[in-house]
Design a protein around this motif. Structure first.
Motif, short mmCIF file in Angstrom:
data_model
loop_
_atom_site.label_atom_id
_atom_site.label_comp_id
_atom_site.label_asym_id
_atom_site.label_seq_id
_atom_site.Cartn_x
_atom_site.Cartn_y
_atom_site.Cartn_z
N ASP A 134 0.76 -1.23 -0.14
CA ASP A 134 -0.03 0.04 -0.09
C ASP A 134 0.76 1.39 -0.12
N ARG A 135 0.83 2.03 -1.08
CA ARG A 135 1.58 3.16 -1.34
C ARG A 135 1.26 4.44 -1.11
N ASN A 136 -0.37 4.29 -0.81
CA ASN A 136 -1.25 5.52 -0.90
C ASN A 136 -1.19 6.11 0.34
N ARG A 137 -0.69 5.77 1.41
CA ARG A 137 -0.66 6.46 2.61
C ARG A 137 0.38 7.54 2.59
N GLY A 138 0.20 8.47 3.41
CA GLY A 138 1.42 9.75 3.43
C GLY A 138 2.60 9.44 4.07
N ASP A 139 2.67 8.14 4.74
CA ASP A 139 3.99 7.96 5.31
C ASP A 139 4.38 6.64 4.55
N GLU A 140 5.50 5.94 4.84
CA GLU A 140 6.22 4.87 4.29
C GLU A 140 5.24 3.62 3.88
N PRO A 141 5.31 3.19 2.75
CA PRO A 141 4.42 1.97 2.28
C PRO A 141 4.43 1.08 3.18
N ARG A 142 3.31 0.09 3.21
CA ARG A 142 2.91 -0.89 4.37
C ARG A 142 2.63 -2.23 3.50
N THR A 143 2.90 -3.30 3.97
CA THR A 143 2.70 -4.54 3.29
C THR A 143 1.70 -5.03 3.86
N LEU A 144 0.47 -5.39 3.25
CA LEU A 144 -0.62 -6.11 3.73
C LEU A 144 -0.61 -7.49 3.02
N ALA A 145 -1.38 -8.31 4.05
CA ALA A 145 -1.26 -9.84 3.35
C ALA A 145 -2.68 -10.60 4.10
N PHE A 146 -2.99 -11.42 3.18
CA PHE A 146 -4.09 -12.51 3.78
C PHE A 146 -2.78 -13.68 4.11
N VAL A 147 -3.13 -13.97 5.33
CA VAL A 147 -2.11 -15.13 5.87
C VAL A 147 -3.18 -16.49 6.16
N GLU A 148 -2.78 -17.53 5.78
CA GLU A 148 -3.54 -18.83 5.93
C GLU A 148 -2.63 -19.22 7.21
N MET A 149 -3.45 -19.31 8.41
CA MET A 149 -2.88 -19.63 9.59
C MET A 149 -2.65 -21.23 9.56
N GLU A 150 -1.60 -21.72 10.29
CA GLU A 150 -1.44 -23.42 10.27
C GLU A 150 -2.57 -24.03 10.48
N GLU A 151 -3.49 -23.73 11.44
CA GLU A 151 -4.77 -24.21 11.58
C GLU A 151 -5.78 -24.27 10.48
N GLY A 152 -5.57 -23.36 9.36
CA GLY A 152 -6.52 -23.28 8.42
C GLY A 152 -7.04 -21.87 8.20
N PRO A 153 -7.56 -20.93 9.10
CA PRO A 153 -8.31 -20.00 9.08
C PRO A 153 -7.36 -18.88 8.30
N TRP A 154 -8.09 -18.02 7.53
CA TRP A 154 -7.15 -16.84 6.88
C TRP A 154 -7.40 -15.50 7.92
#
Length: 141
Positions: free
Chosen positions: A73-93
């Motif tokens: 995400d480069r649309n913020r006024g500060d430094e870019p942020r990396t956002l993610a969907f993470v699949e947990m070891e248990e299964g949920p995202w």
């Protein structure tokens, strides 16, 4: 490792999410488990997506998972942020920020949860974030 502080938009608790945020404040990432079929669901689930049962418990997550998809995400006024969907070891995202990620993180990259607490004891809720690889402390136990 010192737990990072949250400087992003604040999460808001309600009666449904109170137990989740209380656990995060204590350093534990929780997911939901269906009382009928034991399927594990994301924290925001209100019913089981498998059997549609409405009674869900909270259970501790290992805090480990893999990136499903990430974006910078480069649309913020500060430094870019990396956002993610993470699949947990248990299964949920879980959707969350990747801390100290240098640009895009490929799908399948292993990550570990860290709990971000409000900066300087400020108001707001603790939130989960992830670091690439194994963290020295996972924020869960």
């Amino acid at each position: 490792m010192t737990p990072p502080t949250s400087t992003g938009p604040s999460a808001r608790r309600d009666d449904f999410s109170a137990d989740y945020f209380d656990a995060l404040a204590r350093g534990h990432l929780m997911v939901r488990r269906c009382q009928a079929c034991a399927h594990l669901c994301p924290p925001a689930a209100r019913s089981c997506p498998v059997c549609h049962h409405g009674s869900l418990d909270w259970v501790a997550s290992t805090g480990r998972g893999r990136v499903v998809s990430a974006v910078v995400d480069r649309n913020r006024g500060d430094e870019p942020r990396t956002l993610a969907f993470v699949e947990m070891e248990e299964g949920p995202w879980i959707a969350a920020r990747l801390i100290d990620a240098d640009g895009l993180v490929p799908a399948g990259t292993p990550v570990t949860v860290v709990i971000q607490h409000p900066a300087d004891g400020g108001s707001g809720e603790s939130v989960p974030a992830f670091v690439v690889g194994e963290a020295a402390t996972t924020g869960t136990s």
